[in-house]
Structure formats: C-alpha cells, structure tokens
Scaffold this active site. Structure first.
Site, PDB file in Angstrom:
ATOM      1  CG  ASP A  42     -54.028  38.356  14.361  1.00 24.72           C
ATOM      2  OD1 ASP A  42     -53.554  38.078  15.455  1.00 24.72           O
ATOM      3  OD2 ASP A  42     -53.794  37.708  13.323  1.00 24.72           O
ATOM      4  CE1 TYR A  45     -59.443  34.077  11.925  1.00 22.89           C
ATOM      5  CE2 TYR A  45     -58.538  33.646   9.753  1.00 22.89           C
ATOM      6  CZ  TYR A  45     -59.148  33.193  10.899  1.00 22.89           C
ATOM      7  OH  TYR A  45     -59.461  31.872  11.038  1.00 22.89           O
ATOM      8  CG  ASP A  46     -60.249  38.643  15.211  1.00 22.81           C
ATOM      9  OD1 ASP A  46     -60.273  37.404  15.170  1.00 22.81           O
ATOM     10  OD2 ASP A  46     -59.454  39.291  15.905  1.00 22.81           O
ATOM     11  CB  SER A  91     -24.373  36.970  23.674  1.00 15.40           C
ATOM     12  OG  SER A  91     -24.430  37.320  25.027  1.00 15.40           O
ATOM     13  CG  LEU A  92     -19.013  35.845  21.735  1.00 11.05           C
ATOM     14  CD1 LEU A  92     -18.408  35.916  20.341  1.00 11.05           C
ATOM     15  CD2 LEU A  92     -18.102  35.032  22.653  1.00 11.05           C
ATOM     16  CD  GLU A 124     -12.995  30.208  15.822  1.00  9.60           C
ATOM     17  OE1 GLU A 124     -14.211  30.468  15.704  1.00  9.60           O
ATOM     18  OE2 GLU A 124     -12.574  29.252  16.478  1.00  9.60           O
ATOM     19  CE  LYS A 126     -19.580  38.826  17.314  1.00  2.00           C
ATOM     20  NZ  LYS A 126     -20.800  38.997  16.560  1.00  2.00           N
ATOM     21  CG  ASP A 128     -23.253  40.468  10.898  1.00  2.20           C
ATOM     22  OD1 ASP A 128     -23.877  40.105  11.915  1.00  2.20           O
ATOM     23  OD2 ASP A 128     -23.326  41.621  10.428  1.00  2.20           O
ATOM     24  NE  ARG A 147     -28.224  34.342  21.143  1.00  2.00           N
ATOM     25  CZ  ARG A 147     -27.344  35.301  21.262  1.00  2.00           C
ATOM     26  NH1 ARG A 147     -26.075  35.004  21.338  1.00  2.00           N
ATOM     27  NH2 ARG A 147     -27.695  36.553  21.289  1.00  2.00           N
ATOM     28  CD  GLU A 184     -23.327  33.352  13.605  1.00  2.00           C
ATOM     29  OE1 GLU A 184     -23.141  32.613  14.603  1.00  2.00           O
ATOM     30  OE2 GLU A 184     -23.695  34.540  13.698  1.00  2.00           O
ATOM     31  CE1 TYR A 236     -20.187  29.870  17.070  1.00  2.00           C
ATOM     32  CE2 TYR A 236     -20.162  30.570  14.784  1.00  2.00           C
ATOM     33  CZ  TYR A 236     -20.744  30.575  16.031  1.00  2.00           C
ATOM     34  OH  TYR A 236     -21.889  31.278  16.248  1.00  2.00           O
ATOM     35  CE  LYS A 301     -14.694  30.992  19.108  1.00  2.00           C
ATOM     36  NZ  LYS A 301     -15.333  29.987  18.283  1.00  2.00           N
ATOM     37  CE  LYS A 325     -19.860  42.926  17.653  1.00  2.00           C
ATOM     38  NZ  LYS A 325     -21.076  43.658  17.673  1.00  2.00           N
ATOM     39  CB  CYS A 419     -43.203  66.315  32.026  1.00  2.32           C
ATOM     40  SG  CYS A 419     -43.623  64.748  31.254  1.00  2.32           S
ATOM     41  CB  CYS A 422     -47.749  64.491  33.255  1.00  2.00           C
ATOM     42  SG  CYS A 422     -46.182  64.729  34.108  1.00  2.00           S
ATOM     43  CB  CYS A 437     -41.143  63.749  34.230  1.00  2.31           C
ATOM     44  SG  CYS A 437     -42.829  63.814  34.820  1.00  2.31           S
ATOM     45  CB  CYS A 444     -45.701  61.055  34.236  1.00  2.00           C
ATOM     46  SG  CYS A 444     -45.041  61.308  32.586  1.00  2.00           S
TER      47      CYS A 444
HETATM   48  S1  IVH Z   1     -18.028  31.444  19.591  1.00  2.00           S
HETATM   49  C1  IVH Z   1     -20.809  32.609  22.700  1.00  2.00           C
HETATM   50  N1  IVH Z   1     -17.194  31.981  17.208  1.00  2.00           N
HETATM   51  O1  IVH Z   1     -21.331  35.907  17.618  1.00  2.00           O
HETATM   52  C2  IVH Z   1     -20.605  31.191  22.457  1.00  2.00           C
HETATM   53  N2  IVH Z   1     -19.264  32.955  17.884  1.00  2.00           N
HETATM   54  O2  IVH Z   1     -22.051  38.180  19.242  1.00  2.00           O
HETATM   55  C3  IVH Z   1     -19.474  30.887  21.579  1.00  2.00           C
HETATM   56  N3  IVH Z   1     -20.358  34.310  16.159  1.00  2.00           N
HETATM   57  O3  IVH Z   1     -23.692  34.248  19.591  1.00  2.00           O
HETATM   58  C4  IVH Z   1     -19.540  31.617  20.341  1.00  2.00           C
HETATM   59  N4  IVH Z   1     -18.834  34.006  14.599  1.00  2.00           N
HETATM   60  O4  IVH Z   1     -23.592  33.661  17.077  1.00  2.00           O
HETATM   61  C5  IVH Z   1     -18.173  32.195  18.101  1.00  2.00           C
HETATM   62  N5  IVH Z   1     -16.316  32.342  15.105  1.00  2.00           N
HETATM   63  C6  IVH Z   1     -17.290  32.542  15.988  1.00  2.00           C
HETATM   64  C7  IVH Z   1     -18.416  33.330  15.705  1.00  2.00           C
HETATM   65  C8  IVH Z   1     -19.392  33.527  16.685  1.00  2.00           C
HETATM   66  C9  IVH Z   1     -20.004  34.573  14.899  1.00  2.00           C
HETATM   67  C10 IVH Z   1     -21.601  34.808  16.799  1.00  2.00           C
HETATM   68  C11 IVH Z   1     -22.331  33.828  17.664  1.00  2.00           C
HETATM   69  C12 IVH Z   1     -22.502  34.531  18.987  1.00  2.00           C
HETATM   70  C13 IVH Z   1     -22.364  35.942  18.564  1.00  2.00           C
HETATM   71  C14 IVH Z   1     -22.039  36.873  19.686  1.00  2.00           C
END
Ligand code: IVH
Length: 691
Positions: A42, A45-46, A91-92, A124, A126, A128, A147, A184, A236, A301, A325, A419, A422, A437, A444
């Site tokens: 930027d 550019y400026d 999120s989960l 199911e 998960k 990535d 999201r 996903e 999903y 789930k 995980k 520290c 400071c 500190c 600080c």
């Molecule tokens: S169910 C949270 N099912 O994992 C709302 N999520 O770390 C229901 N993800 O934000 C989500 N595979 O993006 C669900 N089979 C699956 C998934 C899944 C990947 C992701 C999803 C979520 C993230 C949380």
C-alpha cells in the site's frame, strides 16, 4: 530551438510521464481490486498516487475525469462482500481421547436426565477443510459464504459456482423457498501436491497444507483459477430451512440430502455403545493415510434432532456434538535461543527459537515454553535437542529433551528478575506459576502495546490495517495511547499522510475500517479490554448475564468499589468462579473505568446481548425460579432453555418473580410463591410452556 518549441517539448514529456504513471497505477488497481493479488505494498502504491496527484496539481490540464485520483476512490474491500449468517456457524468442542468422549457422554446424559440408556450417536470423519454455507432458493443454488467469525462470513458464491460437486439445481427442493446446507470445502491430497509442485516451479510461495490451499483457492477472485484448483464439497449439516422436511435424525438427514444429489461422506456409523465409538475411530484412523483427503479426527453427533434441539448451544459450539482429534504429530529439532516476551498483562513468557522444522506439513520455528515450572519440569535449555508435537490447530508444544544430545556447557534457564522491556523488577506470587513485570501498564511499553494489539485483534475489535507495524508506528508517534484514541485518529490526518510510506489511500482505508467498528456487540467490547481470564466464552457469559452495556458498566463500578451484593451476583453467574471475579475486580481500578467510559463514548453503539434463539416468546423478560427436582430434564437444561426463551432465572422468590417452576419435593420456595400469589407451574405445565 525557439522558446515555443522548447515549451511544447516539455509539455510532451510531462504528458508522457503522466500517462506512464497513470497506466502503472491503473494496472495496480486491477491487481488489487479485481485479482486480489497486489504486487506492491500500500505504501509503494501511495508513493505513485501522490506523485500523480502532485503532477495534476502542478499541471491541472493533465487531469481528466478518468484519473485514478478521482475515479478509483477508495473502494475498500472490493474483494468479497460480507454476509450475515441466518444462524451462527459454530465450531466444535474437542476431545483428545476416549476418556474425554466418555466424559462428554456422561455430561450430556446428566444434562438430559437420562438414567442408564446410551444416547445414540452418529460418528463421521472430521474433514480438514473450511466450513461453508450454501443457500438454495426454490432448488436453485443462489449464494454461499465462508464461516468468517461465525456470525458474518464472506460471500464466495462465484468461486463456489466453479466447484463441480456442488449441485447448482436440486429438483427435490423446488418447492422450498430457502434451504441452507452446510459442510466443508476441501482439496484432495493429490491436488494439493500437484498445486504446490507447480507453485514451486513458478517460484511462488507454497501452501502449508490442503486446508490452507483450499481456503486460499476459494478466496481467489479469478474464477478460472478457482476452477483449476479442483476443490470439493462434503455436506454434513444444515442452516435455515423455510419448510419442514421430514428428517428425525442426522442419519435420515444424510440419507435425504444424498438422495437430493448433495455429496456426503459414505464413511459414517451409528454408534449404540462405547464399543461402536472405538471401532469406528480405529477403523478410520487405520485408513486415514489412504483416504483421498485430509481428516483430523472424528465428529460424534447426537443422532436424534429433537434431542439435539434440547441440547442447544454452549458458547460457540453445539452441545450435541464433539470432535475427537487424532493424536498429535511429532518432530525433533534444536533450540537456538530462548527469548522472553512480555504480554499485555505483564506476564513474562519464555519462547524457544528453533531450527525450523515441519510438523504435519506446518513449519514451526518458535514454541512457547509457558513458564518457569514447565522449563524446570522438562529441564529445557538453550542448545537442547527437543521432541515437539502439534495436533490439528493446537499450538506446538515441547514433549521432552533428548539428554543424550545435550551440549556440555549448557546452563539452566531462569526467567530474569528484571523486565526485559521496562527494567522494572519481576515478581512471582505464591501459588502462581507466572512471573510478572511489576511496572504496570503505565510504565511498561510492551504491556501498553500488547493491550492495544489485543484490542484491535480478530476476536476483539478486528480493525483491519491497524495490526502490527501501523499500530506500533502510531503508538510511537503518540497518536494512540489508549484504545479510544484509535477512534479519534483522524485528528492526526495531516501528520499521518505526510509520514513516509503512509499516503492518502492507506489513510482513508484505515479510517474506513475503524469507523466500521464503531458498532460492536457487548460481548466483543468486554473481550477486547483484555481482562485476565476473560476470553470469548466468559465475555459471552457476562454479556448474556448483564444484557446491555449500561448494566454491565454499573456492575464494574460497584464491583471495584467492593460492593458485596454485586460481587455475589458475579459469583452466581453459571460458569464463572471466584478467581475470575477477583481478576475482574482487580482489573478495574479508577483509571481503567474511566478508559472504558471514554471508549464507550467514542463508539456509535454497543449492541445489547442477543439471544441466539427467540426473544419474543412467552417467557421473554420474565423472572423465573426453579425449585425441587425435575424428572424430565436437569436443572441446567431447564435454566438454559428458559434463558434461551428470554427469561431471567433467579434463585430466590420475591414480588418480582413471574413464575416458580416446582418439581418434586419442592419446599419453602413453592410455599412462598403461593403466599405471594405468584404463578406456580408443575413439571408438565413447564414442558407445555417450552413446546
Ligand atoms: S458438524 C459445528 N461434521 O469442524 C457445527 N463439522 O472444528 C456442526 N467439520 O466448524 C459441524 N467435518 O467446519 C461437522 N463431519 C463434520 C465435520 C465438521 C469437519 C468442521 C466444521 C466445524 C469444524 C470444527
């Protein structure tokens, strides 16, 4: 040569120079706005832009209506427009082992008041990738969004249109006004390797893993490029659906959408006991390497949708699901140095600088050693060879030191007693692990800057363009000392623009993004203050409890004045313990309270807490008290349900109470309610109320 000729030649030269500059700026505009791929910073550019502007000022005849100084203006954020999600994208919660999953199921069973039956789950893989929401109107795919922060995402419809396995028309949804499917977006491993191979050949930067490659690709503005990246989609779950569709369970949902033509993962299992949970986990872990795409765990789930509805949410995650995980990936490397960082709360954190190493596809060059106890426990020293691990999004950590490779002259590492910023003395309180500190925020500078950085960061005010370097510059110049100064930065317009490397365009972009943040939720406001222990979950609980800024502000004034009633009110907030309340109390001295007040005055609006579900229900604004034992749901579920419907749940019955819900063996509270002629509901009546 005649004077006239000489003049004409000069004008010609100036015109040429002007045209060249104008074309250059136009081509950078195209790269920046259309292709999301700027080739210069930027500030560079400026410089060009300022040069053009001063030429126009000197020679006004050069200027046309199409000049970039008039035309482009500052169409900030031309990339993707923002979209508010119909319901938050969540999120989960994570489980790291089978024990965590067991604990989760026990907790859910308690919450649902189940006795001995096992609650049916669907397991199911998960994926990535990155989560996405797709909207269908009368069966036509009309828009899709990332999201983002869960509430607001980016409109990436045109990129999604290029993804082959996203159905663009679904006949079965023809009669349904709105159908929002969520899932996903991911990239197959082979496509990721192919992409990186080509990027390397072209001297371009490499993506760290398939997830980053998928996210980066989806945000490409050039659809031809997105198409080539061969992204894929798995569905999903769902968001807004305007008409009831008959599915009672996650399994039925998956069956129906597969039948409609949405891609779903064939690998899933109904789990009727712990054994099923383990079998599926082991089966998938075994074939993980052979799968075409990356997965980082298993999602469990609750199968039945009505039970999911009962379970609702905690913070930003559904109570009806948990992600287990896969174990962390490991690597070995050497510590080159240990540096001390001073954080916004004054805590000194030792950070090891490493010989960079790849763990699970991600380059790691630094790792936090947390505190002195951790260093002592593992006896970590400069020069040591260490084993590291990293799981999914989790930050890397040291597992152990390989003592056989220790250097002869190595010394124990001790966090300094002064520290590094400071030079104030450092201090470690009894029963605390942190060395702090003692300089405080007013002395600080690392603490000052740390608090400001936290204030503008993503989960707080999220002010784009003010992270890192700029914030430091303005702070060093004295334009910003307290967070509220950010909102008066335009006082320094001339000074900022005249600074080298910061021109009109960057300035206006910055002021625009600052102004956009003058409306903020109470939750983010509280979070952004950086109160020790008040992260996103607790700021959510506080804003849910106090509901609006005014009530919360009075509470902190009273809390800091030692008001016992307010202290007890805080302690009674579900999920907040006495040590957290003490931290809040200690944080708010007179100076901080003044800062909060001034900050609130510099904003347009601090939005009241919004219940994610209904607020205009029969229970909205009603004060209710539970007493006795409920048979069909636990007290926690009953309380959450009442709060989701807008009620305030209190512990004692008074004239202000609207309803008392009396379960089995209710005692004096029920009697008191009857004396005060307050409506008492039994459990069946309460259940009717809820339905
Ligand atoms: S169910 C949270 N099912 O994992 C709302 N999520 O770390 C229901 N993800 O934000 C989500 N595979 O993006 C669900 N089979 C699956 C998934 C899944 C990947 C992701 C999803 C979520 C993230 C949380």
């Amino acid at each position: 040569m005649k004077i006239k000729d000489k003049k004409e030649k000069n004008v010609k030269k100036i015109k040429e120079e002007y045209l060249k500059l104008k074309n250059e700026i136009n081509s950078h505009n195209k790269l920046y706005y259309d292709q999301n791929n700027p080739k210069i910073s930027d500030s560079e550019y400026d410089l060009l832009w300022n040069e053009l502007k001063s030429l126009e000022e000197k020679f006004p005849f050069l200027k046309t209506k199409k000049s970039p100084t008039i035309q482009v203006g500052y169409k900030a954020n031309q990339g993707f427009s923002k979209v508010k999600h119909s319901s938050p994208m969540l999120s989960l919660e994570n489980a790291l082992n089978i024990e965590d999953v067991k604990k989760y199921i026990e907790k859910i069973s308690r919450y649902l008041n189940l006795k001995n039956e096992f609650i049916e789950l669907v397991a199911e893989p998960k994926i990535d990738g990155l989560s996405i929401s797709l909207k269908y109107k009368n069966g036509k795919f009309i828009s899709g969004a990332t999201r983002g922060d869960g509430q607001i995402g980016e409109d990436v419809t045109s990129s999604l249109m290029t993804i082959k396995n996203i159905p663009k028309e679904v006949i079965n949804l023809k009669n349904i006004d709105v159908f929002e499917i969520r899932g996903e977006i991911y990239m197959d491993k082979k496509d990721f390797l192919f992409l990186n191979k080509n990027r390397k050949l072209n001297g371009e930067s490499l993506f760290a893993n398939p997830r980053n490659a998928a996210a980066g690709s989806l945000r490409q503005l050039d659809n031809e490029v997105v198409k080539k990246r061969n992204l894929k989609f798995f569905a999903y779950t769902y968001g807004e659906i305007s008409k009831e569709i008959a599915f009672k369970s996650q399994k039925e949902f998956l069956d129906i959408i597969r039948h409609y033509g949405f891609p779903t993962n064939e690998d899933f299992k109904i789990c009727k006991n712990f054994n099923d949970i383990e079998i599926f986990y082991n089966e998938i872990e075994k074939k993980r390497d052979k799968l075409k795409y990356d997965i980082d765990g298993i999602v469990y789930k609750i199968n039945y949708i009505d039970v999911q509805k009962r379970l609702g949410l905690v913070g930003r995650a559904p109570r009806w699901a948990i992600a287990r995980k896969f174990p962390a990936e490991k690597a070995e490397t050497q510590i080159n140095d240990i540096k001390i960082q001073v954080g916004r709360t004054g805590i000194l954190t030792p950070v090891a600088e490493l010989n960079p190493v790849l763990i699970g596809g991600v380059r790691v060059s630094r790792v936090s050693l947390h505190n002195q106890d951790e260093i002592d426990r593992k006896d970590i020293r400069i020069g040591d060879t260490i084993k590291l691990q990293r799981a999914g999004d989790v930050i890397p950590q040291v597992i152990s030191v390989d003592l056989s490779k220790r250097l002869k002259n190595s010394k124990k590492f001790i966090i300094p007693d002064k520290c590094p910023c400071c030079k104030s003395k450092t201090h470690r309180k009894e029963n605390e692990v942190a060395v702090k500190c003692t300089g405080g925020l007013s002395i600080c500078e690392d603490q000052q800057l740390g608090s400001l950085e936290y204030f503008v960061s993503r989960n707080a005010f999220n002010i784009e363009g003010l992270g890192g370097k700029n914030l430091k510059k303005f702070w060093m110049e004295g334009f910003i000392k307290y967070p509220f100064d950010i909102f008066y930065l335009d006082k320094f317009k001339e000074k900022i623009i005249s600074k080298e490397g910061f021109g009109e365009k960057s300035y206006l972009n910055l002021i625009k993004s600052i102004n956009e943040k003058k409306i903020i939720s109470l939750e983010k406001f509280i979070y952004s203050l950086g109160i020790p222990q008040i992260g996103r979950r607790t700021s959510n609980l506080l804003s849910k409890h106090f509901k609006n800024f005014h009530k919360w502000f009075i509470s902190i004034e009273n809390l800091s004045n030692g008001n016992v009633k307010v202290y007890n009110d805080y302690i009674n907030i579900d999920g907040i313990g006495p040590d957290v309340v003490d931290d809040i109390k200690n944080f708010f001295n007179n100076e901080k309270i003044k800062i909060v007040k001034k900050l609130s005055q510099s904003l347009k609006k601090i939005e009241d807490y919004k219940f994610l579900i209904k607020s205009n229900s029969k229970l909205s604004e009603k004060i209710i008290v539970f007493t006795g034992t409920l048979e069909k749901m636990s007290r926690s579920e009953a309380k959450s349900k009442a709060e989701e419907l807008g009620a305030k749940v209190t512990n004692s019955v008074s004239n202000k109470t609207d309803y008392v819900i009396a379960g089995k063996d209710s005692g004096s509270k029920e009697k008191k309610a009857k004396d005060l002629k307050i409506k008492v509901l039994n459990e069946n009546e309460w259940m009717k109320f809820l339905s």
